[in-house]
Motif scaffolding. Structure first.
Motif, PDB file in Angstrom:
ATOM      1  N   PRO A  77       5.432 -19.670   1.929  1.00  0.00           N
ATOM      2  CA  PRO A  77       5.723 -19.075   3.235  1.00  0.00           C
ATOM      3  C   PRO A  77       5.125 -17.671   3.366  1.00  0.00           C
ATOM      4  CG  PRO A  77       7.689 -20.101   2.330  1.00  0.00           C
ATOM      5  CD  PRO A  77       6.649 -20.110   1.249  1.00  0.00           C
ATOM      6  N   ALA A  78       4.655 -17.350   4.561  1.00  0.00           N
ATOM      7  CA  ALA A  78       4.016 -16.049   4.816  1.00  0.00           C
ATOM      8  C   ALA A  78       4.954 -14.883   4.535  1.00  0.00           C
ATOM      9  CB  ALA A  78       3.513 -15.996   6.251  1.00  0.00           C
ATOM     10  N   ASP A  79       6.249 -15.094   4.715  1.00  0.00           N
ATOM     11  CA  ASP A  79       7.211 -14.003   4.516  1.00  0.00           C
ATOM     12  C   ASP A  79       7.821 -13.982   3.111  1.00  0.00           C
ATOM     13  OD1 ASP A  79       8.748 -16.293   4.749  1.00  0.00           O
ATOM     14  OD2 ASP A  79      10.200 -15.407   6.124  1.00  0.00           O
ATOM     15  N   ALA A  80       7.238 -14.758   2.192  1.00  0.00           N
ATOM     16  CA  ALA A  80       7.750 -14.775   0.812  1.00  0.00           C
ATOM     17  C   ALA A  80       7.542 -13.406   0.170  1.00  0.00           C
ATOM     18  CB  ALA A  80       7.030 -15.846   0.006  1.00  0.00           C
ATOM     19  N   PRO A  81       8.464 -12.981  -0.678  1.00  0.00           N
ATOM     20  CA  PRO A  81       8.272 -11.696  -1.363  1.00  0.00           C
ATOM     21  C   PRO A  81       7.065 -11.755  -2.293  1.00  0.00           C
ATOM     22  CG  PRO A  81      10.147 -12.872  -2.280  1.00  0.00           C
ATOM     23  CD  PRO A  81       9.682 -13.652  -1.088  1.00  0.00           C
ATOM     24  N   SER A  82       6.527 -10.581  -2.612  1.00  0.00           N
ATOM     25  CA  SER A  82       5.346 -10.502  -3.453  1.00  0.00           C
ATOM     26  C   SER A  82       5.493  -9.356  -4.442  1.00  0.00           C
ATOM     27  CB  SER A  82       4.109 -10.287  -2.573  1.00  0.00           C
ATOM     28  OG  SER A  82       3.004  -9.864  -3.334  1.00  0.00           O
ATOM     29  N   VAL A  83       5.334  -9.663  -5.713  1.00  0.00           N
ATOM     30  CA  VAL A  83       5.363  -8.628  -6.734  1.00  0.00           C
ATOM     31  C   VAL A  83       4.255  -7.611  -6.456  1.00  0.00           C
ATOM     32  CG1 VAL A  83       5.029  -8.170  -9.203  1.00  0.00           C
ATOM     33  CG2 VAL A  83       6.407 -10.117  -8.471  1.00  0.00           C
ATOM     34  N   ALA A  84       3.092  -8.099  -6.014  1.00  0.00           N
ATOM     35  CA  ALA A  84       1.971  -7.202  -5.707  1.00  0.00           C
ATOM     36  C   ALA A  84       2.348  -6.248  -4.578  1.00  0.00           C
ATOM     37  CB  ALA A  84       0.729  -8.010  -5.333  1.00  0.00           C
ATOM     38  N   ALA A  85       3.004  -6.763  -3.536  1.00  0.00           N
ATOM     39  CA  ALA A  85       3.417  -5.900  -2.419  1.00  0.00           C
ATOM     40  C   ALA A  85       4.425  -4.860  -2.891  1.00  0.00           C
ATOM     41  CB  ALA A  85       4.011  -6.751  -1.296  1.00  0.00           C
ATOM     42  N   TYR A  86       5.351  -5.281  -3.727  1.00  0.00           N
ATOM     43  CA  TYR A  86       6.348  -4.339  -4.236  1.00  0.00           C
ATOM     44  C   TYR A  86       5.673  -3.223  -5.043  1.00  0.00           C
ATOM     45  CZ  TYR A  86      10.287  -2.296  -6.644  1.00  0.00           C
ATOM     46  OH  TYR A  86      11.197  -1.391  -7.126  1.00  0.00           O
ATOM     47  N   LEU A  87       4.789  -3.608  -5.945  1.00  0.00           N
ATOM     48  CA  LEU A  87       4.107  -2.614  -6.772  1.00  0.00           C
ATOM     49  C   LEU A  87       3.269  -1.658  -5.920  1.00  0.00           C
ATOM     50  CD1 LEU A  87       2.995  -4.818  -9.789  1.00  0.00           C
ATOM     51  CD2 LEU A  87       4.717  -2.995  -9.816  1.00  0.00           C
ATOM     52  N   HIS A  88       2.634  -2.193  -4.883  1.00  0.00           N
ATOM     53  CA  HIS A  88       1.793  -1.368  -4.017  1.00  0.00           C
ATOM     54  C   HIS A  88       2.635  -0.447  -3.129  1.00  0.00           C
ATOM     55  CE1 HIS A  88      -1.558  -0.153  -1.550  1.00  0.00           C
ATOM     56  NE2 HIS A  88      -0.971  -0.631  -0.475  1.00  0.00           N
ATOM     57  N   GLU A  89       3.598  -1.023  -2.440  1.00  0.00           N
ATOM     58  CA  GLU A  89       4.374  -0.270  -1.453  1.00  0.00           C
ATOM     59  C   GLU A  89       5.424   0.645  -2.067  1.00  0.00           C
ATOM     60  OE1 GLU A  89       5.843  -3.381   1.088  1.00  0.00           O
ATOM     61  OE2 GLU A  89       3.799  -4.027   1.578  1.00  0.00           O
ATOM     62  N   LYS A  90       6.085   0.208  -3.106  1.00  0.00           N
ATOM     63  CA  LYS A  90       7.198   0.970  -3.673  1.00  0.00           C
ATOM     64  C   LYS A  90       6.809   1.858  -4.850  1.00  0.00           C
ATOM     65  CE  LYS A  90      10.203  -1.216  -1.055  1.00  0.00           C
ATOM     66  NZ  LYS A  90      10.630  -0.646   0.170  1.00  0.00           N
ATOM     67  N   ALA A  91       5.754   1.464  -5.573  1.00  0.00           N
ATOM     68  CA  ALA A  91       5.412   2.215  -6.779  1.00  0.00           C
ATOM     69  C   ALA A  91       4.015   2.834  -6.728  1.00  0.00           C
ATOM     70  CB  ALA A  91       5.540   1.308  -8.006  1.00  0.00           C
ATOM     71  N   GLY A  92       3.284   2.633  -5.620  1.00  0.00           N
ATOM     72  CA  GLY A  92       1.991   3.273  -5.453  1.00  0.00           C
ATOM     73  C   GLY A  92       0.833   2.670  -6.224  1.00  0.00           C
ATOM     74  N   TYR A  93       0.984   1.446  -6.719  1.00  0.00           N
ATOM     75  CA  TYR A  93      -0.097   0.806  -7.468  1.00  0.00           C
ATOM     76  C   TYR A  93      -1.217   0.367  -6.538  1.00  0.00           C
ATOM     77  CZ  TYR A  93       2.254   0.390 -11.980  1.00  0.00           C
ATOM     78  OH  TYR A  93       2.833   0.652 -13.189  1.00  0.00           O
ATOM     79  N   ARG A  94      -2.451   0.369  -7.047  1.00  0.00           N
ATOM     80  CA  ARG A  94      -3.582  -0.270  -6.394  1.00  0.00           C
ATOM     81  C   ARG A  94      -3.544  -1.719  -6.858  1.00  0.00           C
ATOM     82  NH1 ARG A  94      -8.113   2.660  -5.008  1.00  0.00           N
ATOM     83  NH2 ARG A  94      -8.385   0.803  -3.746  1.00  0.00           N
ATOM     84  N   THR A  95      -3.689  -2.658  -5.944  1.00  0.00           N
ATOM     85  CA  THR A  95      -3.534  -4.067  -6.299  1.00  0.00           C
ATOM     86  C   THR A  95      -4.763  -4.874  -5.895  1.00  0.00           C
ATOM     87  OG1 THR A  95      -2.391  -4.489  -4.207  1.00  0.00           O
ATOM     88  CG2 THR A  95      -1.016  -4.001  -6.124  1.00  0.00           C
TER      89      THR A  95
END
Length: 157
Positions: A77-95
């Motif tokens: 699903p398009a709205d499924a959570p994403s570890v990549a999104a979390y790392l990018h948005e919450k922790a500032g990682y480049r993904t």
């Protein structure tokens, strides 16, 4: 931002196929060195033996019964959570994702799914929390995932 994270996955490979995990048949010096310098999970268990459900579990951190991808051909699903999104948005990682994403059905000649349209739309993301995606599939021929020019690719071979 914390440590660098490099998450490598392969298809159809047993745990003991790598030298760092006891494999004796193939030499795997690069993977062995990465495992020695990083973290090698010795008690990880795949949640599904099929590609799309397994990949969906890895990116969402959810069980198959939660994200709903129970077989190949069932899109995440398009709205499924994403570890990549979390790392990018919450922790500032480049993904980035390099290789095969396969969170959406592959046999999609009309380009209904974004993964299949990316190449012909000259897009590299962002998508599912990855800032950049350079996608590939099993074969270089057109008609599969990520083919920028399906007919042109067929004529090259």
């Amino acid at each position: 931002m914390g440590r660098n994270i490099l998450f490598i996955t392969t298809d159809q490979q047993r745990y003991d196929a790598l030298g760092c995990n006891g494999g004796k048949i193939a030499r795997t010096p690069v993977a062995d060195k990465l495992a020695a310098a990083g973290i090698n999970f010795h008690r990880a268990h795949n949640q599904n033996t099929v590609c799309m459900p397994a990949r969906s579990t890895m990116i969402t951190g959810q069980y198959v019964r939660t994200h709903g991808v129970f077989a190949n051909g069932v899109p995440l699903p398009a709205d499924a959570p994403s570890v990549a999104a979390y790392l990018h948005e919450k922790a500032g990682y480049r993904t980035a994702l390099l290789g095969k994403a396969h969170f959406e059905p592959a046999m999609d000649f009309k380009g209904r799914w974004f993964e299949n349209r990316m190449a012909r739309e000259h897009s590299t993301g962002p998508f599912r929390g990855f800032e950049r995606m350079e996608l590939a599939m099993h074969v270089p021929l057109g008609g599969w995932h990520y083919s920028p020019a399906r007919s042109a690719a067929l004529h090259r071979f």
